[in-house]
Design a protein around this motif. Structure first.
Motif, short mmCIF file in Angstrom:
data_model
loop_
_atom_site.label_atom_id
_atom_site.label_comp_id
_atom_site.label_asym_id
_atom_site.label_seq_id
_atom_site.Cartn_x
_atom_site.Cartn_y
_atom_site.Cartn_z
N PRO A 97 -2.01 -9.38 -21.70
CA PRO A 97 -3.34 -9.85 -21.33
C PRO A 97 -3.68 -9.65 -19.85
CG PRO A 97 -2.26 -11.44 -22.75
CD PRO A 97 -1.23 -10.40 -22.40
N ARG A 98 -2.68 -9.70 -18.98
CA ARG A 98 -2.94 -9.52 -17.55
C ARG A 98 -3.38 -8.10 -17.23
NH1 ARG A 98 2.96 -11.60 -16.29
NH2 ARG A 98 3.13 -10.05 -17.92
N GLU A 99 -2.96 -7.15 -18.03
CA GLU A 99 -3.31 -5.75 -17.79
C GLU A 99 -4.45 -5.26 -18.67
OE1 GLU A 99 -0.04 -3.09 -18.05
OE2 GLU A 99 1.11 -4.12 -16.51
N HIS A 100 -4.61 -5.83 -19.84
CA HIS A 100 -5.52 -5.25 -20.83
C HIS A 100 -6.79 -6.03 -21.08
CE1 HIS A 100 -1.56 -3.40 -21.95
NE2 HIS A 100 -2.32 -2.35 -21.71
N ASP A 101 -6.88 -7.28 -20.62
CA ASP A 101 -8.10 -8.03 -20.92
C ASP A 101 -9.32 -7.45 -20.21
OD1 ASP A 101 -6.87 -9.56 -22.77
OD2 ASP A 101 -6.88 -11.42 -21.61
N GLY A 102 -9.10 -6.62 -19.20
CA GLY A 102 -10.21 -5.90 -18.58
C GLY A 102 -10.90 -4.94 -19.55
N ALA B 8 -2.50 1.16 -19.33
CA ALA B 8 -1.06 0.88 -19.30
C ALA B 8 -0.49 0.65 -20.70
CB ALA B 8 -0.79 -0.35 -18.44
N ASN B 9 0.77 1.02 -20.85
CA ASN B 9 1.59 0.69 -22.02
C ASN B 9 1.02 1.17 -23.35
OD1 ASN B 9 3.68 -0.70 -20.58
ND2 ASN B 9 2.20 -2.33 -20.24
N VAL B 10 0.41 2.35 -23.34
CA VAL B 10 -0.09 2.93 -24.58
C VAL B 10 1.09 3.51 -25.35
CG1 VAL B 10 -1.58 4.70 -25.59
CG2 VAL B 10 -2.37 3.41 -23.60
N THR B 11 1.21 3.17 -26.63
CA THR B 11 2.31 3.66 -27.45
C THR B 11 1.89 4.74 -28.43
OG1 THR B 11 1.97 1.91 -29.10
CG2 THR B 11 3.53 1.46 -27.30
N ASP B 12 0.59 4.82 -28.74
CA ASP B 12 0.12 5.81 -29.70
C ASP B 12 -1.34 6.12 -29.39
OD1 ASP B 12 0.28 7.53 -31.90
OD2 ASP B 12 -0.32 5.98 -33.32
#
Length: 140
Positions: free
Chosen positions: A74-79, A27-31
């Motif tokens: 952190p809720r989406e990416h700490d995995g 999710a939410n990758v910018t580059d």
């Protein structure tokens, strides 16, 4: 044609399931910086090389690294930290927009760096080291 719009490119992460692995977009990758393919060159110059010019042959190939920047949540990416903790490569894919194809590869996460500046968004960068040969699939 002058170029192609990169908007919509995804880095997808495999779940490791067998026999059918499912890939989900991070999710939410910018580059995204896809694998940088490299090949060693081996100097095979000898005293008999024509006109005293160095000669080379191709050596081992390297899939390079993949880097992403994300709007960190952190809720989406700490995995993703589990990928850093895992020493075994995981399957990933860079999927190009508009059915242009994909680059699938195994990689080990070698870096995860979050930042929380006082005057900007939460962000993070992740670096992956490609292991083995990427599989390049050309789209329509």
């Amino acid at each position: 044609m002058a170029g192609l719009d990169a908007f919509g490119t995804q880095l997808q992460r495999g779940d490791g399931a067998t026999p059918t692995e499912t890939f989900t977009a991070i999710a939410n990758v910018t580059d995204i910086t896809p694998p940088g393919l490299e090949r060693e060159t081996l100097d095979v110059t000898s005293h008999g090389s024509p006109d005293a010019w160095r000669e080379f042959i191709g050596g081992l190939k390297d899939g390079g690294e993949v880097e992403i920047e994300i709007n960190y949540d952190p809720r989406e990416h700490d995995g993703l930290i589990a990928d850093f903790e895992d020493k075994d490569p995981r399957n990933y894919k860079v999927v190009w927009p508009d059915n242009l194809g994909s680059w699938a590869f195994k990689a080990v996460m070698k870096g995860f760096e979050a930042e929380a500046p006082h005057d900007d968004k939460l962000a993070a960068s992740c670096t992956f080291k490609v292991s083995g040969k990427p599989e390049i699939t050309t789209g329509a």
